[in-house]
Design a protein around this motif. Structure first.
Motif, PDB file in Angstrom:
ATOM      1  N   CYS A   1      13.284 -44.462  43.463  1.00 54.53           N
ATOM      2  CA  CYS A   1      14.567 -43.763  43.548  1.00 54.53           C
ATOM      3  C   CYS A   1      15.569 -44.602  44.336  1.00 54.53           C
ATOM      4  CB  CYS A   1      14.403 -42.398  44.224  1.00 54.53           C
ATOM      5  SG  CYS A   1      13.131 -41.358  43.484  1.00 54.53           S
ATOM      6  N   GLU A   2      16.796 -44.689  43.810  1.00 55.22           N
ATOM      7  CA  GLU A   2      17.867 -45.446  44.461  1.00 55.22           C
ATOM      8  C   GLU A   2      19.145 -44.613  44.504  1.00 55.22           C
ATOM      9  OE1 GLU A   2      17.929 -49.872  43.334  1.00 55.22           O
ATOM     10  OE2 GLU A   2      17.090 -48.891  41.568  1.00 55.22           O
ATOM     11  N   PRO A   3      19.270 -43.688  45.444  1.00 53.43           N
ATOM     12  CA  PRO A   3      20.569 -43.008  45.622  1.00 53.43           C
ATOM     13  C   PRO A   3      21.647 -44.042  45.908  1.00 53.43           C
ATOM     14  CG  PRO A   3      18.837 -41.919  46.873  1.00 53.43           C
ATOM     15  CD  PRO A   3      18.255 -43.203  46.372  1.00 53.43           C
ATOM     16  N   ILE A   4      22.871 -43.720  45.547  1.00 54.11           N
ATOM     17  CA  ILE A   4      23.944 -44.708  45.585  1.00 54.11           C
ATOM     18  C   ILE A   4      24.133 -45.319  46.973  1.00 54.11           C
ATOM     19  CG2 ILE A   4      25.686 -42.911  45.936  1.00 54.11           C
ATOM     20  CD1 ILE A   4      26.102 -46.216  43.957  1.00 54.11           C
ATOM     21  N   GLY A   5      24.008 -44.488  48.027  1.00 56.27           N
ATOM     22  CA  GLY A   5      24.171 -45.011  49.379  1.00 56.27           C
ATOM     23  C   GLY A   5      23.111 -46.027  49.727  1.00 56.27           C
ATOM     24  N   LEU A   6      21.855 -45.711  49.432  1.00 52.59           N
ATOM     25  CA  LEU A   6      20.773 -46.644  49.718  1.00 52.59           C
ATOM     26  C   LEU A   6      20.872 -47.880  48.838  1.00 52.59           C
ATOM     27  CD1 LEU A   6      17.697 -44.229  50.070  1.00 52.59           C
ATOM     28  CD2 LEU A   6      18.967 -45.368  51.890  1.00 52.59           C
ATOM     29  N   ARG A   7      21.259 -47.702  47.592  1.00 50.58           N
ATOM     30  CA  ARG A   7      21.305 -48.843  46.668  1.00 50.58           C
ATOM     31  C   ARG A   7      22.343 -49.865  47.108  1.00 50.58           C
ATOM     32  NH1 ARG A   7      23.195 -49.189  40.912  1.00 50.58           N
ATOM     33  NH2 ARG A   7      23.696 -46.973  41.053  1.00 50.58           N
ATOM     34  N   LEU A   8      23.492 -49.407  47.602  1.00 48.20           N
ATOM     35  CA  LEU A   8      24.523 -50.337  48.063  1.00 48.20           C
ATOM     36  C   LEU A   8      24.049 -51.152  49.256  1.00 48.20           C
ATOM     37  CD1 LEU A   8      27.717 -48.100  47.737  1.00 48.20           C
ATOM     38  CD2 LEU A   8      26.988 -49.964  46.239  1.00 48.20           C
ATOM     39  N   ALA A   9      23.100 -50.612  50.023  1.00 49.77           N
ATOM     40  CA  ALA A   9      22.572 -51.316  51.193  1.00 49.77           C
ATOM     41  C   ALA A   9      21.236 -51.984  50.903  1.00 49.77           C
ATOM     42  CB  ALA A   9      22.416 -50.343  52.359  1.00 49.77           C
ATOM     43  N   GLY A  10      20.820 -52.014  49.622  1.00 51.25           N
ATOM     44  CA  GLY A  10      19.560 -52.646  49.262  1.00 51.25           C
ATOM     45  C   GLY A  10      18.346 -51.820  49.611  1.00 51.25           C
ATOM     46  N   GLY A  11      18.513 -50.497  49.677  1.00 49.46           N
ATOM     47  CA  GLY A  11      17.408 -49.611  50.028  1.00 49.46           C
ATOM     48  C   GLY A  11      16.959 -48.760  48.867  1.00 49.46           C
ATOM     49  N   GLY A  12      15.907 -47.998  49.088  1.00 49.47           N
ATOM     50  CA  GLY A  12      15.378 -47.104  48.075  1.00 49.47           C
ATOM     51  C   GLY A  12      14.250 -46.278  48.639  1.00 49.47           C
TER      52      GLY A  12
END
Length: 493
Positions: free
Chosen positions: A291-302
Motif C-alpha cells: 500500500c502506498e497512500p499519497i503522503g507516504l509515496r511522495l516521501a518514498g514510504g509504504g
C-alpha cells in the motif's frame, strides 16, 4: 514437534480450568471503570443527602460482578476442541475444532503487563461481529499463553505433511526509530486530532465558551496580529498538533515492532503501552498487499499487509510492515511470498479504453465545476481571479488521472495474480492462485460500451479478494483461465 506430539501436549488441559487468579485484580477494576458515571452520581447524591452510605454499596456491586465474572469463566482443550465457558444465569459455551485455528493474538494492556498476564484471542477463520462470540482467554500468564499459542498452531489439519518439524524462530524485520518520520504523512494524526477537537468543542460548549466568543475582534485584540497572520499561525499550530499526535499514535501502536517466522507461522509483536502479538498460519497467508497512500509515496514510504483468508476484521492484525521505507516493504513481501516475481515483475497495461476512463472520471466533475464557476463570474461580473480555485481543481484532477492511468496494470507470475491500481491510495496486490476459489466479472453499462470489465478473484473465508479494474473482456477471461485451469473455460464457447 509433530502433530501427534502436539496433541499430547494439549491433552494436559482436558479438564475445565479457570483463568489466572490474578484476574481477580483486573476484572473488578474493569467493572468499576464501566460503572464510573453511575458511581459518581451515587457519591454526589450521598454527599448531598447525608443519609446512609449508599456509595459503598455502589462500589461493592461492580467489584462483586468482577469477582463473579472470574468465578464463572473456564476453558479446556479436549477431544480435539478448544472450549470456553462463561456466565452463571445465562451460560454461554464457545467451542471450535483445533484444526480450525488459524490465528492467535496475544494482547496485554498496561494492567495486564503489570501483573504478567495477557489475553489470548483464538481466530478460526469465522468472521464474528459480536464480542460475545469471540474465543478470548482473558487472561493467562505470558509464558503459558505463548506455549498454548505454539501448541495450537502446531496441531495442523489432516492434510498437513506428517513428521514436519517446526523450524527455529527467524527474525525477518525489527522496528527502526527512523521510521517515525513517516508518521505525520499518515491519516492517523487527522483522526486523533478530529477526536480531540470534537471532545474539546463539546467541553467548551458545555462551559458556555462559545457564547462569550466574539470573532469580530479576535484578530487584533486577542493576538495583536492581523487576521491573515492569526489564521496562518493557527494553521501552522494545527499542523504541528496533528503531526505530534500522529507521531505519538505511531509510537504507541508500533514501538518494538518485530516480525518473525517459526513453526509454520508468521509472528508479529508491537505496542508500547498495550502490547500485541499476532500469529498467522502459513496456510492462511494467501498473498500480500503493498500500500502506498499519497503522503507516504511522495516521501518514498509504504505499508505491507498480508492477505489472510478467514481472518475476521481485527484492526491491524495483518500488518506485516507499518509505515516505513517502501524498499523495506518490498523486501519483506519477497520473503513472505518466497519469490520476487509478484513484487518486481512489470505489469501489463489495460489499453487506451481503460486510460480514457481514468481521465473521464477525474476531469468531468472538475470541468463541470469550472463551467459553473465561469457562469457565476460572467453573470455577476466578478473578478476573474475567482476562477483560480476551479482551475487548480482541474489541474489536480489531470495529474491524478495521469497517475491512475500509469498505475493501472496486472500480471500472472510465479502462480500469483498481481494487480495494481489507485493514485491517492495506490495498491499492488499479489494473490496466490492456489487460494482462488472463484472469479467474478462485473461490468457497468459504461464499461460494457467500451469492452471492459472488472475481474475479481475471491478467496475462501472472510471478505478478502483481489480486484483487477477495467480489463479488456477477452484478457480478463484469458487471465482467469490461465490462473485456474478449466474454472472459467467451461462457461466459454
Amino acid at each position: 514437534m509433530t502433530e501427534t506430539v502436539a496433541r499430547q501436549e494439549l491433552a494436559r488441559d482436558h479438564d475445565w480450568q479457570r483463568l489466572d487468579p490474578r484476574m481477580l485484580l483486573v476484572h473488578p477494576v474493569k467493572e468499576l471503570l464501566r460503572f464510573l458515571p453511575v458511581l459518581i452520581g451515587i457519591f454526589l447524591a450521598g454527599a448531598g443527602s447525608g443519609g446512609p452510605r449508599w456509595e459503598l454499596i455502589g462500589v461493592a456491586v461492580p467489584i462483586g460482578l468482577g469477582v463473579l465474572r472470574y468465578l464463572t469463566t473456564s476453558f479446556r482443550i479436549a477431544d480435539g476442541r478448544v472450549e470456553l465457558r462463561r456466565g452463571l444465569l445465562n451460560r454461554h459455551v464457545l467451542s471450535t475444532p483445533l484444526d480450525r485455528v488459524r490465528t492467535i493474538d496475544l494482547t496485554a494492556s498496561p494492567i495486564h503487563r503489570l501483573l504478567g498476564l495477557t489475553t489470548v484471542r483464538i481466530g478460526t477463520g469465522t468472521a464474528s461481529t459480536s464480542g460475545d462470540d469471540r474465543l478470548d482467554l482473558d487472561g493467562l500468564p505470558v509464558d503459558r499463553a505463548r506455549t498454548l499459542r505454539e501448541d495450537l498452531l502446531q496441531v495442523a489439519p489432516e492434510d498437513a505433511p506428517a513428521g514436519a518439524a517446526p523450524s527455529g524462530p527467524r527474525v525477518v524485520l525489527g522496528f527502526d526509530p527512523a521510521w517515525i518520520r513517516f508518521a505525520p504523512l499518515t491519516s492517523s494524526g487527522l483522526v486523533i486530532a478530529a477526536g480531540v477537537l470534537g471532545a474539546s468543542s463539546q467541553l467548551v460548549n458545555t462551559l458556555g465558551g462559545f457564547d462569550r466568543f466574539d470573532p469580530s475582534g479576535w484578530g487584533n485584540s486577542v493576538t495583536g496580529l492581523p487576521v491573515w497572520a492569526a489564521v496562518a499561525g493557527g494553521l501552522v499550530t494545527l499542523l504541528v498538533l496533528v503531526s505530534g499526535l500522529a507521531i505519538g499514535g505511531y509510537v504507541v501502536a508500533n514501538w518494538g515492532f518485530t516480525l518473525t517466522h517459526a513453526a509454520g507461522a508468521w509472528h508479529l509483536r508491537r505496542g508500547l503501552l498495550t502490547t500485541r502479538e499476532t500469529s498467522l498460519d502459513d496456510d492462511r497467508v494467501a498473498g500480500v498487499s503493498l500500500c502506498e497512500p499519497i503522503g507516504l509515496r511522495l516521501a518514498g514510504g509504504g505499508q505491507l499487509r498480508a492477505i489472510v483468508t478467514g481472518l475476521d476484521k481485527q484492526q491491524g492484525s495483518a500488518v506485516l510492515v507499518p509505515p516505513a521505507p517502501f524498499r523495506v516493504g518490498m523486501a519483506v513481501a519477497r520473503d513472505v511470498l518466497g519469490v520476487a516475481g509478484p513484487v518486481d515483475a512489470p505489469l501489463v497495461g489495460h489499453g487506451p479504453a481503460a486510460r480514457r476512463r481514468r481521465y473521464t472520471r477525474a476531469l468531468l466533475p472538475a470541468g463541470v465545476l469550472l463551467v459553473a464557476d465561469l457562469f457565476v463570474v460572467v453573470r455577476e461580473d466578478l473578478s476573474a481571479w475567482l476562477l483560480a480555485p476551479a482551475l487548480v481543481v482541474l489541474a489536480s484532477a489531470g495529474f491524478v488521472a495521469a497517475d491512475r492511468a500509469a498505475s493501472l496494470g496486472h500480471t500472472l507470475v510465479d502462480r500469483y495474480v498481481v494487480s495494481r491500481s489507485g493514485s491517492l491510495h495506490r495498491r499492488r496486490d499479489a494473490l496466490s492462485v492456489d487460494h482462488v476459489i472463484g472469479w467474478n466479472l462485473r461490468s457497468t453499462w459504461f464499461q460494457r460500451r467500451v469492452g471492459l470489465t472488472s475481474l475479481v478473484a475471491t478467496t475462501a473465508g472472510g471478505s478478502q479478494s483481489v480486484r483487477i479494474l477495467d480489463v479488456p473482456e477477452n484478457e480478463a477471461v484469458a487471465l482467469a483461465d490461465d490462473a485456474v485451469a478449466d474454472l472459467v473455460g467451461q462457461f466459454t464457447a
